[in-house]
Write an enzyme that holds these catalytic residues in place. Structure first.
Site: not given
Ligand SMILES: NC(=O)c1ccc[n+]([C@@H]2O[C@H](COP(=O)([O-])OP(=O)(O)OC[C@H]3O[C@@H](n4cnc5c(N)ncnc54)[C@H](O)[C@@H]3O)[C@@H](O)[C@H]2O)c1
Ligand SMILES: O=C(O)[C@H](O)[C@@H](O)[C@H](O)[C@H](O)COP(=O)(O)O
Length: 291
Positions: A8, A164, A171
């Site tokens: 979350l 993705k 990107e």
């Molecule tokens: N931030 C972005 O723009 C983005 C976009 C698309 C996809 N993602 C992907 O989505 C996923 C989450 O990204 P985020 O940006 O929300 O990261 P984040 O670090 O903000 O959140 C991750 C959450 O997971 C929790 N967590 C970690 N290990 C855990 C476990 N074993 N059990 C339960 N909870 C656990 C953490 O406490 C944290 O709240 C990642 O795989 C990331 O690559 C991120």
């Molecule tokens: O489409 C999206 O929402 C982004 O691509 C997202 O997935 C995230 O911001 C990347 O994980 C950043 O990737 P890098 O850390 O490799 O720049």
């Protein structure tokens, strides 16, 4: 419908909110108790009625693997797990097999949109059997942007994360192109307002895009980006794109160069440029700069 959501953080927290706004019930678990609705995965699974849909949104790699291992022990045949994190697509086949051995379905879903997804919707690229995807469809419908596009059943297991990954490779290269153009504009005396050039490009040009809009936002916050260091991390997707290109003998010069530019950004000084300076000095007597 009911959904269990694991993770979350920046993504999962907003996704919980968007799915709730669409009228569904979401129970969230995070290892950070301040964010969670329940205190453990066991409690999460116990409180949902079957067939359960559990969406995993934790960091790719070990955290995702541990969560899927635990869910494989806790869930029942007919349940389905969705991995919405930025997992490497090759992990998906492994996860699908691990869960299928217990009669549990698996769908991989690449999610794009970042912290803007709560309001704009999340672009979704998913892979898996039609039967498993159908169980998750109401959640996909709640998360996706308004309108006809923004979500796709890309193919079999792994196809969502592969799509993705390629999206993120693109990107990288798009960001690199805007960044290079910005640096060149900043360098010359004849252009006196680079930020306004970028702003003007938002309408009518061939290169208008959401990334360009975000660049203008960044320049509005800090006109010459003076507050930032020129340092960029990467979380894997760019590397995997280049690896897939090599595996398939597909030339990706722009994406590869943009990945390598990030590596260069992490060096205080360039060891390879030291060697180039040394060799020019050796063969041509060309001047070098000493520390
Ligand atoms: N931030 C972005 O723009 C983005 C976009 C698309 C996809 N993602 C992907 O989505 C996923 C989450 O990204 P985020 O940006 O929300 O990261 P984040 O670090 O903000 O959140 C991750 C959450 O997971 C929790 N967590 C970690 N290990 C855990 C476990 N074993 N059990 C339960 N909870 C656990 C953490 O406490 C944290 O709240 C990642 O795989 C990331 O690559 C991120
Ligand atoms: O489409 C999206 O929402 C982004 O691509 C997202 O997935 C995230 O911001 C990347 O994980 C950043 O990737 P890098 O850390 O490799 O720049």
């Amino acid at each position: 419908m009911e959904l269990g959501l694991v993770g979350l953080g920046k993504m999962g927290g907003n996704m919980r909110e968007r799915i709730r706004r669409a009228g569904h019930t979401v129970l969230g678990y995070d290892r950070n108790p301040d964010l969670a609705d329940v205190h453990s995965l066991e409690e999460l699974v116990g409180k949902l009625s079957g067939p359960r849909v559990i969406w995993v949104m934790v960091p790719a790699g070990e955290a995702t693997q541990t969560t899927i291992d635990q869910l494989a022990e806790l869930l029942e045949p007919g349940d389905v797990v969705v991995d919405g994190g930025n997992s490497r697509w090759t992990d998906d086949v492994k996860h699908a097999e691990e869960l299928a051995a217990k009669g549990i379905g698996f769908v991989d879903c690449g999610v794009s949109g970042g912290v803007w997804g709560l309001e704009n919707g999340y672009a979704l690229m998913y892979g898996g059997d039609k039967e498993q995807v159908a169980k998750v469809q109401p959640v996909f419908d709640a998360l996706k942007p308004e309108g006809d596009s923004g979500s796709v059943h890309a193919g079999k297991v792994g196809a969502g994360h592969f799509a993705k990954m390629v999206h993120n490779g693109i990107e990288y290269a798009m960001m690199q192109a805007y960044a290079e153009g910005w640096e060149l504009l900043e360098k010359v005396d004849s252009v006196t307002d680079v930020r306004e050039v970028f702003r003007s490009w938002q309408e009518g040009t061939v290169i208008r895009s959401w990334l360009l809009d975000l660049a203008v936002n960044a320049l509005d916050e800090d006109e010459h980006l003076d507050e930032l260091r020129g340092y960029a991390q990467d979380s894997g997707e760019g590397r995997w794109t280049v690896e897939a290109a090599i595996d398939n003998a597909v030339p990706l010069p722009a994406i590869t160069a943009s990945l390598f530019a990030r590596f260069a950004s992490r060096q205080e000084d360039s060891p390879q440029m030291k060697m180039i300076a040394a060799l020019r000095n050796q063969f041509g007597g060309h001047a070098v700069e000493k520390k």
